[in-house]
Design an enzyme around this catalytic site. Sequence first.
Site, PDB file in Angstrom:
ATOM      1  N   ARG A 172       7.612   1.039  16.470  1.00  0.00           N
ATOM      2  CA  ARG A 172       6.742   2.156  15.971  1.00  0.00           C
ATOM      3  C   ARG A 172       5.792   2.706  17.355  1.00  0.00           C
ATOM      4  O   ARG A 172       5.256   3.801  17.175  1.00  0.00           O
ATOM      5  CB  ARG A 172       5.766   1.773  15.124  1.00  0.00           C
ATOM      6  CG  ARG A 172       6.704   1.595  13.779  1.00  0.00           C
ATOM      7  CD  ARG A 172       5.686   0.576  12.791  1.00  0.00           C
ATOM      8  NE  ARG A 172       4.623   1.648  12.466  1.00  0.00           N
ATOM      9  CZ  ARG A 172       4.088   2.411  11.530  1.00  0.00           C
ATOM     10  NH1 ARG A 172       5.241   2.625  10.370  1.00  0.00           N
ATOM     11  NH2 ARG A 172       3.266   3.067  11.172  1.00  0.00           N
ATOM     12  N   ARG A 176       5.393   6.842  27.083  1.00  0.00           N
ATOM     13  CA  ARG A 176       5.392   8.139  27.716  1.00  0.00           C
ATOM     14  C   ARG A 176       4.935   8.105  29.025  1.00  0.00           C
ATOM     15  O   ARG A 176       3.893   7.639  29.309  1.00  0.00           O
ATOM     16  CB  ARG A 176       4.555   9.040  26.835  1.00  0.00           C
ATOM     17  CG  ARG A 176       4.974   9.252  25.497  1.00  0.00           C
ATOM     18  CD  ARG A 176       4.582  10.632  25.064  1.00  0.00           C
ATOM     19  NE  ARG A 176       4.845  10.728  23.703  1.00  0.00           N
ATOM     20  CZ  ARG A 176       3.687  10.620  22.890  1.00  0.00           C
ATOM     21  NH1 ARG A 176       2.428  10.453  23.231  1.00  0.00           N
ATOM     22  NH2 ARG A 176       3.764  10.675  21.664  1.00  0.00           N
ATOM     23  N   ARG A 249       0.693  -8.473   3.601  1.00  0.00           N
ATOM     24  CA  ARG A 249      -0.531  -8.666   4.357  1.00  0.00           C
ATOM     25  C   ARG A 249      -1.593  -7.635   3.578  1.00  0.00           C
ATOM     26  O   ARG A 249      -1.210  -6.704   2.994  1.00  0.00           O
ATOM     27  CB  ARG A 249       0.019  -8.130   5.526  1.00  0.00           C
ATOM     28  CG  ARG A 249      -1.358  -8.326   6.581  1.00  0.00           C
ATOM     29  CD  ARG A 249      -1.425  -9.871   7.139  1.00  0.00           C
ATOM     30  NE  ARG A 249      -2.255 -10.148   8.147  1.00  0.00           N
ATOM     31  CZ  ARG A 249      -3.126 -11.155   8.140  1.00  0.00           C
ATOM     32  NH1 ARG A 249      -3.058 -11.954   7.385  1.00  0.00           N
ATOM     33  NH2 ARG A 249      -4.030 -11.341   8.920  1.00  0.00           N
ATOM     34  N   ARG A 280      -9.521  -2.199  13.581  1.00  0.00           N
ATOM     35  CA  ARG A 280     -10.025  -0.780  14.142  1.00  0.00           C
ATOM     36  C   ARG A 280     -11.122  -0.205  13.062  1.00  0.00           C
ATOM     37  O   ARG A 280     -11.280  -0.780  12.146  1.00  0.00           O
ATOM     38  CB  ARG A 280      -8.670   0.232  14.036  1.00  0.00           C
ATOM     39  CG  ARG A 280      -7.976   0.275  12.652  1.00  0.00           C
ATOM     40  CD  ARG A 280      -6.856   1.103  12.596  1.00  0.00           C
ATOM     41  NE  ARG A 280      -5.963   0.623  11.439  1.00  0.00           N
ATOM     42  CZ  ARG A 280      -4.797   1.007  11.526  1.00  0.00           C
ATOM     43  NH1 ARG A 280      -3.784   1.669  12.379  1.00  0.00           N
ATOM     44  NH2 ARG A 280      -3.950   0.774  10.444  1.00  0.00           N
ATOM     45  N   GLU A 300     -11.561  -2.218   9.558  1.00  0.00           N
ATOM     46  CA  GLU A 300     -10.499  -2.480   8.733  1.00  0.00           C
ATOM     47  C   GLU A 300     -10.342  -4.021   9.241  1.00  0.00           C
ATOM     48  O   GLU A 300      -9.835  -4.367  10.274  1.00  0.00           O
ATOM     49  CB  GLU A 300      -9.412  -1.754   9.238  1.00  0.00           C
ATOM     50  CG  GLU A 300      -8.161  -1.761   8.352  1.00  0.00           C
ATOM     51  CD  GLU A 300      -7.100  -0.538   8.799  1.00  0.00           C
ATOM     52  OE1 GLU A 300      -7.427   0.453   8.986  1.00  0.00           O
ATOM     53  OE2 GLU A 300      -5.929  -0.776   8.922  1.00  0.00           O
ATOM     54  N   TYR A 348       8.041  -0.942   4.529  1.00  0.00           N
ATOM     55  CA  TYR A 348       6.960  -0.256   5.260  1.00  0.00           C
ATOM     56  C   TYR A 348       7.181   0.971   5.528  1.00  0.00           C
ATOM     57  O   TYR A 348       7.355   1.520   6.740  1.00  0.00           O
ATOM     58  CB  TYR A 348       7.081  -1.126   6.761  1.00  0.00           C
ATOM     59  CG  TYR A 348       5.765  -0.950   7.845  1.00  0.00           C
ATOM     60  CD1 TYR A 348       4.626   0.004   7.293  1.00  0.00           C
ATOM     61  CD2 TYR A 348       5.772  -1.600   8.980  1.00  0.00           C
ATOM     62  CE1 TYR A 348       3.588  -0.148   8.034  1.00  0.00           C
ATOM     63  CE2 TYR A 348       4.766  -1.488   9.802  1.00  0.00           C
ATOM     64  CZ  TYR A 348       3.620  -0.654   9.269  1.00  0.00           C
ATOM     65  OH  TYR A 348       2.444  -0.504  10.299  1.00  0.00           O
ATOM     66  N   ASP A 350       6.091   5.273   5.702  1.00  0.00           N
ATOM     67  CA  ASP A 350       5.001   6.054   6.122  1.00  0.00           C
ATOM     68  C   ASP A 350       5.023   7.194   4.871  1.00  0.00           C
ATOM     69  O   ASP A 350       5.853   7.338   4.031  1.00  0.00           O
ATOM     70  CB  ASP A 350       5.376   6.814   7.366  1.00  0.00           C
ATOM     71  CG  ASP A 350       4.807   5.943   8.590  1.00  0.00           C
ATOM     72  OD1 ASP A 350       4.068   4.955   8.196  1.00  0.00           O
ATOM     73  OD2 ASP A 350       5.434   6.075   9.469  1.00  0.00           O
TER      74      ASP A 350
HETATM   75  N1  UDP Z   1      -0.231  -2.298  17.635  1.00  0.00           N
HETATM   76  C1  UDP Z   1      -0.701  -2.841  18.864  1.00  0.00           C
HETATM   77  N2  UDP Z   1      -1.765  -2.369  19.488  1.00  0.00           N
HETATM   78  C2  UDP Z   1      -2.417  -1.483  18.727  1.00  0.00           C
HETATM   79  C3  UDP Z   1      -1.992  -0.670  17.673  1.00  0.00           C
HETATM   80  C4  UDP Z   1      -0.710  -1.050  17.255  1.00  0.00           C
HETATM   81  O1  UDP Z   1      -0.010  -3.914  19.228  1.00  0.00           O
HETATM   82  O2  UDP Z   1      -3.510  -0.829  19.415  1.00  0.00           O
HETATM   83  C5  UDP Z   1       1.305  -2.757  17.030  1.00  0.00           C
HETATM   84  C6  UDP Z   1       0.497  -3.697  15.922  1.00  0.00           C
HETATM   85  O3  UDP Z   1       1.949  -4.908  15.996  1.00  0.00           O
HETATM   86  C7  UDP Z   1       0.914  -2.910  14.660  1.00  0.00           C
HETATM   87  C8  UDP Z   1       2.093  -1.929  14.842  1.00  0.00           C
HETATM   88  O4  UDP Z   1       1.860  -1.726  16.400  1.00  0.00           O
HETATM   89  O5  UDP Z   1       1.328  -3.757  13.514  1.00  0.00           O
HETATM   90  C9  UDP Z   1       2.070  -0.425  14.355  1.00  0.00           C
HETATM   91  O6  UDP Z   1       0.800   0.014  14.466  1.00  0.00           O
HETATM   92  P1  UDP Z   1       0.301   1.208  13.860  1.00  0.00           P
HETATM   93  O7  UDP Z   1      -1.031   1.561  13.925  1.00  0.00           O
HETATM   94  O8  UDP Z   1       1.202   2.447  14.340  1.00  0.00           O
HETATM   95  O9  UDP Z   1       0.787   1.311  12.145  1.00  0.00           O
HETATM   96  P2  UDP Z   1      -0.202   1.085  10.767  1.00  0.00           P
HETATM   97  O10 UDP Z   1      -1.036  -0.193  10.931  1.00  0.00           O
HETATM   98  O11 UDP Z   1      -1.112   2.447  10.852  1.00  0.00           O
HETATM   99  O12 UDP Z   1       0.695   1.222   9.677  1.00  0.00           O
END
Ligand code: UDP
Length: 368
Positions: A172, A176, A249, A280, A300, A348, A350
Amino acid sequence: MQKYDYLIIGAGLFGCVFAHEATKKGKKCLVIDKRNHIGGNVYCENVEGINVHKYGAHIFHTNDKSIWDYVNQFAEFNNYINSPLSISKGKLYNLPFNMNTFYQLWGTKTPAEAKNIIDKQIKEHGVKTPKNLEEQALSLVGKDIYETLIKEYTEKQWGTKATKLPAFIIKRLPVRYTFNNNYFNDRYQGIPIGGYNKIIDGLLQGIDVKTNVDFFENKDELIASAKKVVYTGKIDEFYNFKFGNLEYRSLRFEHQNLATDNHQGNAVVNYNDSNVPYTRIIEHKHFEFGKQPHTVITKEYPEDWTPEKEAYYPINNDDNQKKYQQYKALTLKESNIIFGGRLAEYKYYDMHQIIASALQKAKTEFSS
Ligand code: UDP
């Protein structure tokens, strides 16, 4: 006599989209939810003019024009672009991993310089077919990025060692070689003006809705009230956990109303370090470019899931997948029940994927 054509269990995005489509076809629907509000996890609470995402930040994005047009029927979207930051060992980095991040990590100024470092680190690691999230990350971005911005965040988020997590989670995260902090690659992105509740209200307009209703407390009576059922709750609970519990989770949200107009200067700031208990901080007003004199932030905290807590993320390991497949086999035998959404499909998803899936199921249902 059945009063309804469809009983829809769960007023989240899947249930609301399905109910809307069914109503358009002249069907009579009842939507129920055990919470005291509609909208599932996209529900927002207005706190002195700020839409607070009560169940975690929701940023709409899709590549599919038909899905974008679909949601735009109910609300106009603003031009918010998600550009999160991450704090790691006292330093601030741009996400997703891009030329700004590489400059912050190594001082590299050109794509060639950055690529050189990343390729060297990927080679040093040497894994060709990654078997878990750690190997996947090391083979995609190398050691420095993994250790600075991924490992601790991921282990905190999932409560599991990165070597025990499936590789797909990390796919995910885009990489870039341009100076582009837009987290998503999708063509369309934004936050609905007026909040997600506006979309939900639009979807459910003219449809019977009952909140504070626990399906399992009045199961027989509720099922008897409709010709067909759409179930969006937990699939294992529907079948009384006969093959055992599926694992999730959970998250805990700590909301604070602060007497400052700008707490962190961005909607999303991630915290990588394992000694910070949250993953976060969301500052909601920045999703809508708010000018209020105060601000609302949400920390969170990832948490282990127990049955009385909200289930946010399915835990996709082999055990759970095996169990889910057993439940899924039962759903395929049902002729009057449609299953959909993150909890019923143990997936999972979106938001845009949920909408696409609900539209597809409605299409199948109403074309026969
Ligand atoms: N992730 C990470 N560092 C970050 C943000 C995300 O390693 O700063 C990894 C982490 O394994 C997470 C996955 O990317 O479970 C997906 O995160 P994202 O924020 O895209 O998904 P959300 O939790 O918002 O569904």
